[in-house]
Design an enzyme around this catalytic site. Structure first.
Site, PDB file in Angstrom:
ATOM      1  N   HIS A  62      12.803   3.296  57.391  1.00  0.00           N
ATOM      2  CA  HIS A  62      12.359   2.716  56.122  1.00  0.00           C
ATOM      3  C   HIS A  62      11.086   3.427  55.701  1.00  0.00           C
ATOM      4  CE1 HIS A  62      12.080  -0.498  53.051  1.00  0.00           C
ATOM      5  NE2 HIS A  62      10.784  -0.239  53.146  1.00  0.00           N
ATOM      6  N   CYS A  63      11.128   4.038  54.525  1.00  0.00           N
ATOM      7  CA  CYS A  63       9.992   4.829  54.043  1.00  0.00           C
ATOM      8  C   CYS A  63       9.182   4.002  53.048  1.00  0.00           C
ATOM      9  CB  CYS A  63      10.479   6.114  53.388  1.00  0.00           C
ATOM     10  SG  CYS A  63       9.136   7.183  52.807  1.00  0.00           S
ATOM     11  N   PRO A  64       7.932   3.644  53.379  1.00  0.00           N
ATOM     12  CA  PRO A  64       7.127   2.873  52.410  1.00  0.00           C
ATOM     13  C   PRO A  64       6.759   3.688  51.187  1.00  0.00           C
ATOM     14  CG  PRO A  64       5.807   3.504  54.318  1.00  0.00           C
ATOM     15  CD  PRO A  64       7.214   3.887  54.639  1.00  0.00           C
TER      16      PRO A  64
END
Length: 363
Positions: free
Chosen positions: A190-192
């Site tokens: 999951h890439c913020p």
């Protein structure tokens, strides 16, 4: 006599005894209710007791289960903060990238047109605009493209397990994201900075964005090195000798050049390391999560004197062709060097395990 009378009367009237016992019970329960803790404290205490008992419930409990159970509040806090800050991170990327573009067109472009030869001007214009288009296109697609989700209805798709949180079948290479709170097909992480998961349908956009941004940062850092040194020396000289006549416009130009060079240099180093790591994973045909699980499986089988091989490693060249969607030789230009919105190979639900290693691009 009175005591005997009441005793005889209670024997004759058992309902009186029941009434007395009921009154005593109600009074004791009322006293106990006044001394009870609030409901939310009792719920937390019950949950903690349940966690402690669950650690000793099964003989299959290992260190990973204990670690996950103990640090569950920490994981929940991190997921919540990451989910909330996702929009902030996206706005920060847009603002920083937009500021570099403004400096490039407003400050650097007039200097390039004034100082460089026509050949170098053509190179800077072509490469600079191409890299801006690649960065903008792939970042937009990585944000807006769903990573891919397994079907929630009953179907005939093969699966390898059942998600303990979603309670739905999980196809191969599918993992649950605690931030998105759902399962993701071929999840990488999951890439913020995208406020989105990197999965089967947007993994190529994410990697292309990282590569384009790295190339753009390196380009700005190398081409703007001399301008940075001139601007830095000019401001340093002006600081030591205040009599040097610099207008406000000159100072803003110098500070803009220094800001651009420092930002692109640091971002190029950090993002370059991340891009290189993902390139290694793509060459091996695995994701970031699969790298962790494959390492554990490799060590386990090594103790047994066996060699572990990833079932989704199709060979280095074929891994890249499948990841980039290259099916013909011309696709290296139309799908790799130019922005392309083509779908990835496969549907993300089924995968060929241990396929024959043959060239996917016809000669």
């Amino acid at each position: 006599m009175v005591r005997v009378y009441y005793r005889c009367r209670m024997r004759c009237c058992p309902s009186s005894v029941l009434h007395l016992l009921r009154c005593v019970r109600l009074r004791s329960s009322a006293r106990r209710g006044r001394s009870r803790l609030p409901l939310w404290i009792r719920e937390i205490w019950a949950y903690i007791r349940l966690l402690v008992h669950s650690l000793c419930f099964s003989s299959l409990t290992d260190s990973d289960v204990v670690f996950d159970s103990v640090f569950e509040p920490v994981f929940w806090t991190v997921d919540y903060v990451t989910r909330w800050f996702g929009t902030v991170f996206v706005c920060l990327v847009v603002i920083l990238t937009g500021s570099i573009m403004v400096i490039s067109y407003v400050v650097l472009l007039p200097l390039v047109l004034y100082k460089y030869s026509p050949l170098w001007i053509a190179w800077h214009l072509c490469y600079g605009n191409w890299i801006i288009v690649m960065i903008s296109f792939h970042y937009y697609k990585a944000i807006t493209t769903p990573p891919g989700y397994p079907p929630t209805e009953k179907n005939d798709t093969p699966f390898v397990s059942v998600c303990k949180k979603c309670i739905i079948p999980k196809p191969a290479r599918t993992h649950h994201c605690g931030i998105c709170n759902r399962c993701i097909l071929k999840m990488d992480h999951h890439c913020p900075w995208l406020n989105n998961c990197v999965g089967h349908f947007n993994h190529r956009y994410f990697f292309s964005f990282c590569l384009s941004m790295t190339l753009g940062c390196i380009y700005c850092s190398i081409s703007g090195r001399n301008l940075f040194l001139e601007a830095y020396n000019a401001l340093e000289t002006n600081f030591q000798t205040p009599a040097t006549p610099y207008t406000l416009k000159d100072k803003m130009i110098y500070k803009s050049i220094i800001y651009m060079w420092v930002l692109t240099s640091t971002a190029g180093v950090a993002l370059g390391a991340l891009t290189f790591w993902h390139a290694v994973l793509i060459s091996r045909g695995e994701t970031s999560i699969e790298r962790h699980t494959n390492s554990k499986e490799m060590k386990r089988m090594m103790k047994q004197g066996r060699v572990y091989r990833s079932p989704f490693n199709y060979g280095r060249l074929n891994n890249w062709k499948i990841f980039l969607g290259v099916e013909r030789t011309s696709h290296w230009v139309t799908r790799v060097l130019l922005p392309s919105g083509h779908a990835p190979h496969g549907n993300g639900l089924t995968w060929d395990a241990f396929p024959a290693r043959k060239d996917l691009t016809p000669v």
